[in-house]
Design an enzyme around this catalytic site. Structure first.
Site, PDB file in Angstrom:
ATOM      1  N   CYS A  58     -15.227  21.566   9.365  1.00 12.87           N
ATOM      2  CA  CYS A  58     -15.526  20.134   9.265  1.00 12.87           C
ATOM      3  C   CYS A  58     -15.464  19.465  10.638  1.00 12.87           C
ATOM      4  O   CYS A  58     -16.315  18.627  10.972  1.00 12.87           O
ATOM      5  CB  CYS A  58     -14.578  19.455   8.280  1.00 12.87           C
ATOM      6  SG  CYS A  58     -12.832  19.749   8.594  1.00 12.87           S
ATOM      7  N   ARG A  76       0.833  -1.211   0.000  1.00 12.84           N
ATOM      8  CA  ARG A  76       0.000   0.000   0.000  1.00 12.84           C
ATOM      9  C   ARG A  76       0.858   1.248   0.000  1.00 12.84           C
ATOM     10  O   ARG A  76       0.456   2.296  -0.477  1.00 12.84           O
ATOM     11  CB  ARG A  76      -0.914   0.026   1.223  1.00 12.84           C
ATOM     12  CG  ARG A  76      -1.883  -1.111   1.234  1.00 12.84           C
ATOM     13  CD  ARG A  76      -2.921  -0.919   2.275  1.00 12.84           C
ATOM     14  NE  ARG A  76      -3.794   0.167   1.882  1.00 12.84           N
ATOM     15  CZ  ARG A  76      -4.546   0.850   2.696  1.00 12.84           C
ATOM     16  NH1 ARG A  76      -4.529   0.593   3.963  1.00 12.84           N
ATOM     17  NH2 ARG A  76      -5.323   1.809   2.263  1.00 12.84           N
ATOM     18  N   ASP A 127     -10.628   3.456  -6.174  1.00 13.88           N
ATOM     19  CA  ASP A 127     -11.086   3.296  -4.812  1.00 13.88           C
ATOM     20  C   ASP A 127     -10.721   1.902  -4.285  1.00 13.88           C
ATOM     21  O   ASP A 127     -11.551   1.199  -3.728  1.00 13.88           O
ATOM     22  CB  ASP A 127     -12.621   3.467  -4.811  1.00 13.88           C
ATOM     23  CG  ASP A 127     -13.182   3.542  -3.409  1.00 13.88           C
ATOM     24  OD1 ASP A 127     -12.429   3.871  -2.491  1.00 13.88           O
ATOM     25  OD2 ASP A 127     -14.389   3.272  -3.231  1.00 13.88           O
ATOM     26  N   SER A 134     -20.154   6.957   7.672  1.00 15.47           N
ATOM     27  CA  SER A 134     -19.968   6.145   6.455  1.00 15.47           C
ATOM     28  C   SER A 134     -19.602   4.709   6.835  1.00 15.47           C
ATOM     29  O   SER A 134     -20.076   3.745   6.230  1.00 15.47           O
ATOM     30  CB  SER A 134     -18.841   6.707   5.599  1.00 15.47           C
ATOM     31  OG  SER A 134     -19.242   7.921   5.063  1.00 15.47           O
ATOM     32  N   CYS A 173      -9.447  27.384   9.500  1.00 13.54           N
ATOM     33  CA  CYS A 173     -10.816  26.837   9.430  1.00 13.54           C
ATOM     34  C   CYS A 173     -10.923  25.528  10.231  1.00 13.54           C
ATOM     35  O   CYS A 173     -10.003  24.709  10.230  1.00 13.54           O
ATOM     36  CB  CYS A 173     -11.157  26.578   7.968  1.00 13.54           C
ATOM     37  SG  CYS A 173     -12.739  25.773   7.702  1.00 13.54           S
ATOM     38  N   LYS A 203     -20.910  -4.646   9.622  1.00 13.29           N
ATOM     39  CA  LYS A 203     -21.835  -5.742   9.293  1.00 13.29           C
ATOM     40  C   LYS A 203     -22.782  -6.044  10.461  1.00 13.29           C
ATOM     41  O   LYS A 203     -23.790  -6.706  10.284  1.00 13.29           O
ATOM     42  CB  LYS A 203     -21.048  -7.015   8.907  1.00 13.29           C
ATOM     43  CG  LYS A 203     -20.091  -6.811   7.754  1.00 13.29           C
ATOM     44  CD  LYS A 203     -20.812  -6.507   6.426  1.00 13.29           C
ATOM     45  CE  LYS A 203     -19.864  -6.027   5.347  1.00 13.29           C
ATOM     46  NZ  LYS A 203     -20.182  -4.712   4.788  1.00 13.29           N
ATOM     47  N   ASP A 221     -22.024  13.212   4.125  1.00 14.53           N
ATOM     48  CA  ASP A 221     -21.274  14.262   3.397  1.00 14.53           C
ATOM     49  C   ASP A 221     -21.037  15.495   4.259  1.00 14.53           C
ATOM     50  O   ASP A 221     -20.536  16.503   3.752  1.00 14.53           O
ATOM     51  CB  ASP A 221     -22.072  14.734   2.161  1.00 14.53           C
ATOM     52  CG  ASP A 221     -22.048  13.731   1.028  1.00 14.53           C
ATOM     53  OD1 ASP A 221     -21.181  12.851   1.043  1.00 14.53           O
ATOM     54  OD2 ASP A 221     -22.904  13.844   0.136  1.00 14.53           O
ATOM     55  N   CYS A 267     -18.954  16.684   6.496  1.00 10.61           N
ATOM     56  CA  CYS A 267     -17.663  17.393   6.551  1.00 10.61           C
ATOM     57  C   CYS A 267     -17.247  17.941   5.193  1.00 10.61           C
ATOM     58  O   CYS A 267     -16.335  18.770   5.110  1.00 10.61           O
ATOM     59  CB  CYS A 267     -16.570  16.517   7.166  1.00 10.61           C
ATOM     60  SG  CYS A 267     -16.306  14.961   6.325  1.00 10.61           S
ATOM     61  N   CYS A 311     -17.011   7.007  12.104  1.00 15.59           N
ATOM     62  CA  CYS A 311     -17.578   7.769  10.997  1.00 15.59           C
ATOM     63  C   CYS A 311     -18.918   7.146  10.559  1.00 15.59           C
ATOM     64  O   CYS A 311     -19.058   5.922  10.503  1.00 15.59           O
ATOM     65  CB  CYS A 311     -16.575   7.760   9.846  1.00 15.59           C
ATOM     66  SG  CYS A 311     -17.137   8.579   8.367  1.00 15.59           S
TER      67      CYS A 311
END
Ligand code: SF4
Ligand code: SF4
Length: 308
Positions: A193, A62, A133, A215, A190, A222, A241, A243, A213
């Site tokens: 987020c 990776r 991805d 997501s 900033c 599972k 979505d 952040c 998270c």
């Protein structure tokens, strides 16, 4: 190969990428990602990957695409916009914008195949592998190294021109090319987020605890979603979505022009009641070829039940 031909080949690849609809293309020399290695190790040691065990696999590969693809010389990073022109029914449960259209894996793989084919026809005997991805490649790190944007405090790749609503893909080639340089971070002071994350998953600037998270909970997990998260999902039914929505750079997002990313009309118009009563037959119809299929009918039902 002369410097001149590297320049010509790189220019050709970028022009072809544009012709195929990619909004940006940047190139880096393939090799070990030195800066990313300690960060990834620390992130995994903190178990921020939760049950996403695949993120621990092939640690060395990776971080170094030359271990992944024989004779890899260059990593070509590409961005494909998915920002939709339509919004969901504002009274409904929410779906992450990347999942409105058809499964991006197929859409992008086709474009990458065409790009590689065109490189082979015009440049010659070049081998390459396409990634979309996919766990073995640290796509955001490569895109940042290639100057396509910077990794923001929400851990997304951000660009000054078009924000962050796009897919990232790579073509790893055995061809020497001209390399791009990273751009500066424009997050500044900033913290929008970090402040807006419904589950406080952004535990520090630039560090997202993936296991907290939305997501992760709504797509990857599972099992049952832990009870302590009840009431924290801000109506997100698939992905999140927040952040990105609050990031000031996303004021510059422009709608995509890829017909395959246009949403099924039901996905846009369905009310909470429609989602609650959805049958498996309708699910299969509405989400034919959609990335939402990943969570399966049972997963979507679980997520909806958790929101009620
Ligand atoms: S996607 Fe949502 S839950 Fe995850 S870090 Fe961003 S705001 Fe937080
Ligand atoms: S919301 Fe602000 S801090 Fe977060 S990624 Fe965007 S610019 Fe950076």
């Amino acid at each position: 190969m002369s410097i001149n031909s590297k320049e010509i080949y790189s220019k050709f690849i970028k022009e072809e990428a544009k012709r195929l609809g990619f909004i940006s293309c940047g190139i880096s020399k393939a090799g070990f990602l030195e800066q990313e290695a300690p960060r990834l190790e620390k992130w995994l040691n903190n178990n921020y990957n939760g049950q996403m065990a695949y993120m621990e696999n092939h640690f060395d590969k990776r971080l170094d695409p030359t271990l992944l693809v024989d004779d890899a010389k260059s990593v070509v990073s590409l961005l494909l916009n998915y920002y939709p022109s339509e919004s969901q029914n504002s009274e409904s449960f929410k779906i992450s914008k990347y999942a409105y259209g058809q499964d991006y894996h197929f859409v992008i793989k086709e474009k990458l195949k065409e790009l590689l084919h065109s490189i082979q026809e015009n440049i010659g005997d070049v081998s390459g592998r396409a990634f979309v991805d996919s766990a073995p490649v640290l796509d955001k790190a490569w895109a940042a190294k290639s100057g396509l944007g910077w990794i923001g405090k929400n851990s997304n790749l951000i660009t000054q021109k078009v924000g962050s609503f796009y897919f990232i893909a790579e073509l790893i080639l055995d061809l020497d090319l001209e390399y791009d340089h990273a751009v500066t971070d424009h997050c500044g002071s900033c913290t929008a987020c970090i402040d807006a994350c419904p589950t406080q998953a952004i535990v520090a600037p630039y560090i997202v605890d993936g296991s907290k998270c939305i997501s992760y909970y709504t797509i990857e997990l599972k099992e049952n979603i832990p009870n302590e998260m009840k009431g924290k999902f801000d109506e997100w039914m698939f992905g999140c979505d927040t952040c990105q929505d609050v990031c000031p750079w996303n004021r510059f997002s422009k709608p995509h022009s890829e017909p395959l990313f246009d949403p099924n009309p039901d996905l846009i118009s369905f009310s909470k009641k429609d989602w609650t009563e959805i049958t498996e037959e309708t699910f299969q119809k509405v989400f034919k070829n959609s990335p939402i299929k990943r969570t399966k009918f049972e997963g979507l039902k679980r997520n909806i039940k958790f929101l009620k």
